[in-house]
Design a protein around this motif. Structure first.
Motif, PDB file in Angstrom:
ATOM      1  N   UNK A   1       0.850  -1.214   0.000  1.00 55.40           N
ATOM      2  CA  UNK A   1       0.000   0.000   0.000  1.00 55.40           C
ATOM      3  C   UNK A   1       0.877   1.252   0.000  1.00 55.40           C
ATOM      4  N   UNK A   2       0.530   2.244  -0.839  1.00 58.86           N
ATOM      5  CA  UNK A   2       1.355   3.444  -0.881  1.00 58.86           C
ATOM      6  C   UNK A   2       1.219   4.215   0.428  1.00 58.86           C
ATOM      7  N   UNK A   3       2.232   5.044   0.696  1.00 59.87           N
ATOM      8  CA  UNK A   3       2.217   5.780   1.964  1.00 59.87           C
ATOM      9  C   UNK A   3       0.993   6.682   2.071  1.00 59.87           C
ATOM     10  N   UNK A   4       0.612   7.305   0.900  1.00 56.74           N
ATOM     11  CA  UNK A   4      -0.506   8.246   0.975  1.00 56.74           C
ATOM     12  C   UNK A   4      -1.839   7.515   1.202  1.00 56.74           C
ATOM     13  N   UNK A   5      -1.989   6.308   0.588  1.00 51.77           N
ATOM     14  CA  UNK A   5      -3.207   5.542   0.858  1.00 51.77           C
ATOM     15  C   UNK A   5      -3.282   5.146   2.318  1.00 51.77           C
ATOM     16  N   UNK A   6      -2.104   4.822   2.849  1.00 44.60           N
ATOM     17  CA  UNK A   6      -2.015   4.463   4.242  1.00 44.60           C
ATOM     18  C   UNK A   6      -2.458   5.639   5.120  1.00 44.60           C
ATOM     19  N   UNK A   7      -1.983   6.848   4.759  1.00 44.53           N
ATOM     20  CA  UNK A   7      -2.380   8.040   5.515  1.00 44.53           C
ATOM     21  C   UNK A   7      -3.886   8.220   5.448  1.00 44.53           C
ATOM     22  N   UNK A   8      -4.463   8.008   4.255  1.00 45.54           N
ATOM     23  CA  UNK A   8      -5.910   8.192   4.114  1.00 45.54           C
ATOM     24  C   UNK A   8      -6.665   7.201   4.990  1.00 45.54           C
ATOM     25  N   UNK A   9      -6.163   5.968   5.048  1.00 42.12           N
ATOM     26  CA  UNK A   9      -6.826   4.974   5.900  1.00 42.12           C
ATOM     27  C   UNK A   9      -6.762   5.389   7.361  1.00 42.12           C
ATOM     28  N   UNK A  10      -5.629   5.958   7.742  1.00 41.01           N
ATOM     29  CA  UNK A  10      -5.494   6.399   9.141  1.00 41.01           C
ATOM     30  C   UNK A  10      -6.453   7.556   9.427  1.00 41.01           C
ATOM     31  N   UNK A  11      -6.596   8.456   8.458  1.00 37.55           N
ATOM     32  CA  UNK A  11      -7.498   9.603   8.660  1.00 37.55           C
ATOM     33  C   UNK A  11      -8.946   9.103   8.746  1.00 37.55           C
TER      34      UNK A  11
END
Ligand code: ATP
Length: 488
Positions: free
Chosen positions: A1-11
């Motif tokens: 998973x890309x870092x930005x998708x990961x950030x979105x999941x966290x948000x």
């Protein structure tokens, strides 16, 4: 998973955990493209709308010329219905033209937007683009009108058909004459509206970014044709400044002027205000707001009927008998300028923003992870929402350090005093470190703690969310200190 998708999941996980946003009808499995705002989310959204309404309507000074504007102007508000006369959508062009092209896969029954095939995934494994599996069997692109159809009255037949509005703008255009004759305004002036809009999006996705029910904040600004270009530039730049003033300060915010090929046929200029959301691939931006120079298209459509382009002209579209294909109201929506003695159809500049996308961008911009020392000095990871104080759902949280020695009583007094002015939260449960971190995740800019020293000298600690620094302040000064810092 890309870092930005990961950030979105966290948000998204934070939004659920802290009560910002939930899937609609979740106990029944949810419904695609519909979202509910929880206790913190509703405050965030109200703050966004309040900031927009103040900036656009109530705080607007119509006696002076704002920087960059061609002249002084008036602004008024409006609140029109979601369901309107069906002819509105025929004259405006939405009935014919408000569609997306979709493609179905006959094999797996998935549906894709034709213009998003390149960025979509086939539901089968391994994941590839639609059409790239051996069994993929895609249809040709077909049209799909995005308006939700409904029926007015007891008869379910074509004469009773109408639509949920896909934008709030048309309610403003059809009231142009009403406002002009009742609000003592003169062109140039603007009408603002905030309200729900509905689009039966083919592929709702990216959290709340593409929803089927959402809220818009729209201005229709009516001006003389000869100064319309200057007004377009004014509104475009002013709207970017608004996002910056709410904390969208990074290079993730940008203004993008459309080329002529991308514009609607009636538009003389369009710019999108965009944000690099974390769910988008690197280098891509998503629209927060479109600012459009719409010429006299809208008012003329509602006077004469649906317009089409013929060379450089906008002309009424006619059927085989030479009658307007979709008739307008026939009412005169032109304007008589007392000063110049000229009569003309005003041109329109339309800044059209989304409440949900703005709230989402603010959450994405605010999300941060850092490490702060715990009570024993050991670094602890924390999640913090660095929301602008104006937008933060809760402005301050008040805690007694311990649940005894009279501290809860003093803390409750402080809470009640501040509550008169702001949305303030009281919490006496759990360790003080955990209480701080819960507020950091909620974006609360300040925490106020009553401790043993308070009993002696009537001071409390005031903790800053972003720096975690604590200062000792007198209870008597709290309100004025908060007022100053919340305004900053
Ligand atoms: P997009 O190209 O992303 O579908 P649009 O150009 O169709 O957007 P407009 O018709 O210009 O959007 O609507 C104005 C604003 O309304 C958008 O900038 C966006 O903030 C908001 N908006 C439009 N469609 C949606 C949606 N499906 N979900 C959430 N907000 C939306």
């Amino acid at each position: 998973m890309s870092e930005s998708n990961n950030t979105m999941e966290k948000i998204a996980a934070l939004c659920k955990r802290r009560g910002f946003i939930y899937p609609s009808s979740e106990i029944y499995g949810g419904i695609g493209g519909f979202w509910d705002y929880g206790p913190l989310g509703v405050e965030l959204k109200r703050n966004v709308k309040e900031a927009w309404w103040r900036d656009t309507v109530t705080a607007h000074d119509e006696t002076s010329v704002p920087a960059g504007a061609p002249s002084a102007y008036a602004m008024v508000g409006l609140d029109t219905t979601i369901i309107m006369h069906p002819q509105v959508w025929k004259a405006s062009g939405h009935f014919d033209l408000f569609y997306d092209l979709f493609v179905d896969c006959r094999a797996c029954k998935a549906r894709f937007r034709a213009d998003q095939i390149e960025s979509s995934g086939c539901p089968r494994k391994p994941s590839v683009r639609p059409g790239e599996h051996d069994e993929c069997d895609l249809t040709d692109p077909r049209e799909f009108n995005l308006m939700f159809k409904t029926y007015v009255g007891a008869l379910i037949d074509p004469t009773a058909e109408t639509y949920l509005r896909p934008e709030t703008a048309q309610g403003i255009f059809v009231n142009f004459k009403n406002v002009l004759s009742t609000a003592r305004v003169k062109v140039p002036f603007g009408i603002a509206q905030i309200g729900k809009s509905f689009r039966n999006e083919i592929t709702p996705r990216n959290f709340t970014f593409r929803s089927r029910e959402f809220e818009q904040m729209e201005v229709e600004f009516f001006c003389p044709p000869e100064s319309s270009e200057a007004w377009y530039v004014y509104w475009r730049d002013r709207r970017v400044d608004w996002y910056v003033s709410l904390g969208l300060k990074s290079e993730k915010l940008r203004l993008r002027e459309h080329g002529p090929e991308e514009r609607a046929h009636y538009s003389c200029g369009t710019a999108d205000i965009e944000y690099a959301f974390p769910f988008l691939p690197e280098g891509e931006f998503g629209e927060l707001e479109g600012v459009s120079h719409r010429s006299d298209f809208d008012l003329r459509s509602h006077m004469e009927g649906k317009l089409i382009r013929d060379g450089n002209e906008l002309v009424v579209e006619r059927d085989e008998d030479g009658q307007p294909r979709y008739a307008g109201s026939g009412k005169d929506l032109s304007y008589f300028d007392d000063a110049t003695k000229q009569k003309y159809v005003p041109h329109v500049i339309e800044p059209s923003a989304g409440v949900d996308r703005t709230a989402l961008a603010l959450l994405c911009e605010a999300y941060d992870e850092d490490a702060i020392p715990d009570e024993k000095g050991a670094p602890q990871e924390r999640v913090v929402l660095r929301l602008h104080p104006r937008i933060a759902p809760v402005k301050a949280a008040v805690f007694p350090l311990v649940k005894k020695d009279g501290q809860p009583e003093i803390a409750a007094d402080v809470y009640r005093a501040l509550k008169k002015r702001w949305h303030v939260f009281y919490d006496e449960k759990g360790s003080i470190g955990r209480r701080y971190r819960r507020q950091d995740e909620s974006g609360t800019p300040f925490c106020i703690t009553v401790d043993h020293r308070t009993l002696q000298d009537e001071t409390v600690t005031l903790r800053d969310r972003d720096t975690t620094e604590q200062s000792r302040v007198r209870i008597a000064d709290l309100e004025s200190i908060l007022a100053e810092r919340l305004r900053a």
